[in-house]
Design a protein around this motif. Structure first.
Motif, PDB file in Angstrom:
ATOM      1  N   GLU A 296       0.751  -1.145   0.104  1.00 39.51           N
ATOM      2  CA  GLU A 296      -0.031  -0.072   0.097  1.00 39.51           C
ATOM      3  C   GLU A 296       0.784   1.359  -0.097  1.00 39.51           C
ATOM      4  O   GLU A 296       1.759   1.278   0.795  1.00 39.51           O
ATOM      5  CB  GLU A 296      -0.996  -0.070   1.091  1.00 39.51           C
ATOM      6  N   THR A 297       0.591   2.243  -0.971  1.00 39.03           N
ATOM      7  CA  THR A 297       1.389   3.422  -1.097  1.00 39.03           C
ATOM      8  C   THR A 297       0.656   4.743  -0.655  1.00 39.03           C
ATOM      9  O   THR A 297      -0.605   4.514  -0.817  1.00 39.03           O
ATOM     10  CB  THR A 297       1.905   3.470  -2.439  1.00 39.03           C
ATOM     11  N   TYR A 298       1.170   5.801  -0.229  1.00 34.85           N
ATOM     12  CA  TYR A 298       0.650   6.812  -0.011  1.00 34.85           C
ATOM     13  C   TYR A 298       1.143   7.934  -0.826  1.00 34.85           C
ATOM     14  O   TYR A 298       2.169   7.865  -1.074  1.00 34.85           O
ATOM     15  CB  TYR A 298       0.883   7.251   1.589  1.00 34.85           C
ATOM     16  N   PRO A 299       0.339   9.289  -0.814  1.00 34.05           N
ATOM     17  CA  PRO A 299       0.649  10.503  -1.364  1.00 34.05           C
ATOM     18  C   PRO A 299       1.967  11.105  -0.790  1.00 34.05           C
ATOM     19  O   PRO A 299       2.050  11.155   0.475  1.00 34.05           O
ATOM     20  CB  PRO A 299      -0.468  11.124  -1.335  1.00 34.05           C
ATOM     21  N   ILE A 300       2.841  11.240  -1.617  1.00 34.84           N
ATOM     22  CA  ILE A 300       4.213  12.117  -1.246  1.00 34.84           C
ATOM     23  C   ILE A 300       4.425  13.117  -2.001  1.00 34.84           C
ATOM     24  O   ILE A 300       4.150  13.165  -3.535  1.00 34.84           O
ATOM     25  CB  ILE A 300       5.159  11.036  -1.162  1.00 34.84           C
ATOM     26  N   ARG A 301       4.749  14.102  -1.386  1.00 28.88           N
ATOM     27  CA  ARG A 301       5.038  15.564  -2.016  1.00 28.88           C
ATOM     28  C   ARG A 301       6.582  15.744  -2.212  1.00 28.88           C
ATOM     29  O   ARG A 301       7.251  15.616  -1.041  1.00 28.88           O
ATOM     30  CB  ARG A 301       4.295  16.808  -1.717  1.00 28.88           C
TER      31      ARG A 301
ATOM     32  N   ASP B  98       7.558  14.315  12.590  1.00 29.99           N
ATOM     33  CA  ASP B  98       6.576  13.037  12.367  1.00 29.99           C
ATOM     34  C   ASP B  98       5.203  13.469  13.169  1.00 29.99           C
ATOM     35  O   ASP B  98       5.463  13.900  14.380  1.00 29.99           O
ATOM     36  CB  ASP B  98       6.963  11.846  13.050  1.00 29.99           C
ATOM     37  N   THR B  99       4.139  13.775  12.552  1.00 26.47           N
ATOM     38  CA  THR B  99       2.947  14.371  13.069  1.00 26.47           C
ATOM     39  C   THR B  99       2.009  13.268  13.474  1.00 26.47           C
ATOM     40  O   THR B  99       0.910  13.355  13.787  1.00 26.47           O
ATOM     41  CB  THR B  99       2.147  15.143  12.125  1.00 26.47           C
ATOM     42  N   GLY B 100       2.260  11.767  13.408  1.00 30.42           N
ATOM     43  CA  GLY B 100       1.467  10.786  13.851  1.00 30.42           C
ATOM     44  C   GLY B 100       0.702  10.222  12.582  1.00 30.42           C
ATOM     45  O   GLY B 100       0.495   9.105  12.062  1.00 30.42           O
ATOM     46  N   ASP B 101       0.099  11.363  11.905  1.00 35.78           N
ATOM     47  CA  ASP B 101      -0.645  10.857  10.724  1.00 35.78           C
ATOM     48  C   ASP B 101       0.065  11.275   9.278  1.00 35.78           C
ATOM     49  O   ASP B 101      -0.585  10.967   8.190  1.00 35.78           O
ATOM     50  CB  ASP B 101      -2.056  11.482  10.481  1.00 35.78           C
ATOM     51  N   GLY B 102       1.301  11.522   9.527  1.00 33.57           N
ATOM     52  CA  GLY B 102       2.137  11.918   8.304  1.00 33.57           C
ATOM     53  C   GLY B 102       3.696  12.407   8.875  1.00 33.57           C
ATOM     54  O   GLY B 102       3.911  12.424  10.151  1.00 33.57           O
ATOM     55  N   TRP B 103       4.408  12.974   7.893  1.00 34.53           N
ATOM     56  CA  TRP B 103       5.628  13.517   8.215  1.00 34.53           C
ATOM     57  C   TRP B 103       6.034  14.532   7.129  1.00 34.53           C
ATOM     58  O   TRP B 103       5.620  14.582   6.002  1.00 34.53           O
ATOM     59  CB  TRP B 103       6.726  12.315   8.514  1.00 34.53           C
ATOM     60  N   PHE B 104       6.940  15.183   7.555  1.00 32.91           N
ATOM     61  CA  PHE B 104       7.788  16.195   6.490  1.00 32.91           C
ATOM     62  C   PHE B 104       9.044  16.264   7.019  1.00 32.91           C
ATOM     63  O   PHE B 104       9.693  16.319   8.133  1.00 32.91           O
ATOM     64  CB  PHE B 104       7.003  17.541   6.445  1.00 32.91           C
TER      65      PHE B 104
ATOM     66  N   ARG C 166      -1.266   9.689   4.887  1.00 32.69           N
ATOM     67  CA  ARG C 166      -2.143   8.612   4.331  1.00 32.69           C
ATOM     68  C   ARG C 166      -3.136   9.130   3.755  1.00 32.69           C
ATOM     69  O   ARG C 166      -4.212   8.216   3.040  1.00 32.69           O
ATOM     70  CB  ARG C 166      -2.506   7.717   5.703  1.00 32.69           C
ATOM     71  N   SER C 167      -3.377  10.415   3.363  1.00 29.17           N
ATOM     72  CA  SER C 167      -4.540  10.986   2.504  1.00 29.17           C
ATOM     73  C   SER C 167      -3.865  12.027   1.608  1.00 29.17           C
ATOM     74  O   SER C 167      -3.163  12.702   2.293  1.00 29.17           O
ATOM     75  CB  SER C 167      -5.623  11.474   3.382  1.00 29.17           C
ATOM     76  N   ASP C 168      -4.344  12.287   0.703  1.00 29.81           N
ATOM     77  CA  ASP C 168      -3.912  13.408  -0.177  1.00 29.81           C
ATOM     78  C   ASP C 168      -4.102  14.711   0.589  1.00 29.81           C
ATOM     79  O   ASP C 168      -3.000  15.691   0.396  1.00 29.81           O
ATOM     80  CB  ASP C 168      -4.865  13.488  -1.620  1.00 29.81           C
TER      81      ASP C 168
END
Length: 444
Positions: free
Chosen positions: A352-357, A393-399, A417-419
């Motif tokens: 499973e992949t997730y949106p990455i910018r 790390d924000t828990g629901d994502g990271w930057f 895990r979401s756009d």
């Protein structure tokens, strides 16, 4: 002097015979008495080879020349020839005008931080120990390094299916992959198989854009998968039988899940996708983050509970084999995985992949911008990781905000895990960097 993976730059300006001579003298003067030397297919490598060898020998070190060979081939040859270190003259995936120097230990691990610092100091201070004519190091030419590498690879996989594989050598030094896969029973077709350091077939770096001919050939044929290497074959990327270029994070997740088990860790840089974390969670393993660069991944892979490490750019390390990124080893391992578990397309679909910018902000004051960004983020967040750049790390994502090692850029990466959340994290991080970069310009 050293970047994230050795010394590298444009030949004749950044990387010269004077520099190569100095590095050879420094390595010898640091106590490495017997050194294996090899190079990739770039013609400028012959000039740097002569300079490196001269520097080593005039400081008393014996040299074993193994010829034009893949970087992992040379790294594996160090132990075979009972040497203390290895030198590979290569710019890896860089363009044809570039060249460089990589230094290796007998374990296959690149010179670590302390070793690199010592070589740098000796070069900068000209702290070398020249010997008289009676003490110069010996020189021998040793055949068989590629054959020995091939024999090892044939022993780590048992390809039982009659798979069809296209190997894009990229005009580099990685033809050993095609030979081994053929020996293991695969139907092998090569692309860009002629060694040529000008890289006329495609640019050396095996990216999706550069491997378009490979993806088209695999899709149009009955091949089960495609393999692509860079110039010195320390990298390996792959293409499914449908002609889909496999993202590096997905390939990392596949290798990691297959290599690691309950309670073990996989080493990967801190810009690695959440897809790898989730794939490892399925087998009870975890990710241990490193700075960006296969040097740091290899250092982490020395731990007993880290059987594998990798970078999404295509560097893969199985620590029970060698601590050098080994593209041919990765190719054989992937083909064996497909033979055992099913098509590469199906394996990829399991991840499973997730949106990455990703984007960059240009600035001539990377250090100043990064310092201001870190201060601002520490005011907003309780936990800020400054292992390499600044990661939150924000828990629901990271930057991640990280300065480029070679260009006047600050790079921003965000994933969630979401756009919507990925866009939000990315926009906030980029706006912060742009604001600080604007302040830096205004201050000038």
């Amino acid at each position: 002097m050293f970047g994230t993976s050795g010394i590298r730059g444009q030949f004749g300006s950044d990387v010269t015979s004077d520099l190569a001579l100095s590095v050879g003298r420094a390595v010898a003067s640091a106590g490495y008495d017997r050194v294996v030397v090899g190079r990739d297919t770039r013609e400028t490598g012959t000039i740097l080879r002569d300079a490196i060898v001269a520097g080593l020998r005039e400081c008393g070190t014996d040299v074993v020349w193994v010829g034009v060979a893949a970087t992992p081939t040379v790294a594996r040859a160090i132990e075979t020839h009972d040497a203390d270190a290895g030198v590979v003259i290569t710019a890896s995936h860089n363009p044809a005008p570039d060249n460089g120097i990589k230094l290796w230990n007998p374990s296959g691990q690149a010179f670590d931080t302390a070793q690199r610092e010592e070589i740098t100091r000796r070069v900068e201070e000209d702290d070398v120990e020249l010997v008289d004519w009676e003490g110069i190091g010996s020189y021998e030419e040793a055949a068989g390094a590629t054959g020995a590498h091939a024999e090892t690879l044939r022993g780590v996989a048992d390809v039982v299916s009659d798979l069809s594989v296209v190997v894009d050598v990229g005009n580099g030094a990685g033809a050993v992959t095609a030979d081994v896969l053929h020996d293991l029973g695969c139907d092998v077709e090569t692309l860009n198989g002629q060694p040529d350091g000008r890289f006329p077939g495609r640019p050396s770096e095996p990216t999706a854009e550069n491997c378009e001919a490979l993806t088209q050939l695999v899709a149009a044929s009955d091949a089960d998968l495609g393999i692509a290497h860079d110039g010195d074959a320390d990298r390996m990327m792959a293409v499914t039988g449908d002609g889909e270029f496999v993202a590096g994070d997905v390939l990392l997740a596949l290798f990691a899940r297959d290599a690691a088990g309950e309670g073990e860790r996989v080493a990967a840089p801190l810009n690695t996708s959440l897809a790898v974390d989730d794939a490892l969670a399925e087998v009870g393993a975890t990710v241990t983050h490193t700075p960006v660069g296969d040097v740091y991944v290899a250092e982490a892979a020395t731990a007993d509970d880290v059987p594998f490490g990798g970078e999404p750019s295509g560097a893969w390390i199985w620590s029970d084999q060698t601590l050098c990124p080994d593209g041919p080893m990765a190719a054989v391992t992937l083909v064996e995985l497909v033979s055992r578990r099913g098509s590469l397309s199906d394996l990829v679909a399991e991840i499973e992949t997730y949106p990455i910018r990703r984007d960059s902000v240009e600035t001539d004051d990377k250090a100043g911008v990064m310092a201001q960004v870190e201060d601002a983020l520490r005011e907003r967040y309780d936990e800020v990781d400054d292992l390499d750049g600044v990661r939150v790390d924000t828990g629901d994502g990271w930057f991640l905000v990280r300065p480029s090692g070679t260009q006047p850029l600050v790079r921003i990466t965000a994933e969630a895990r979401s756009d919507e959340r990925a866009d939000e994290l990315f926009s906030d991080a980029k706006a912060l960097v742009e604001a600080q970069a604007g302040h830096a310009v205004a201050d000038d």
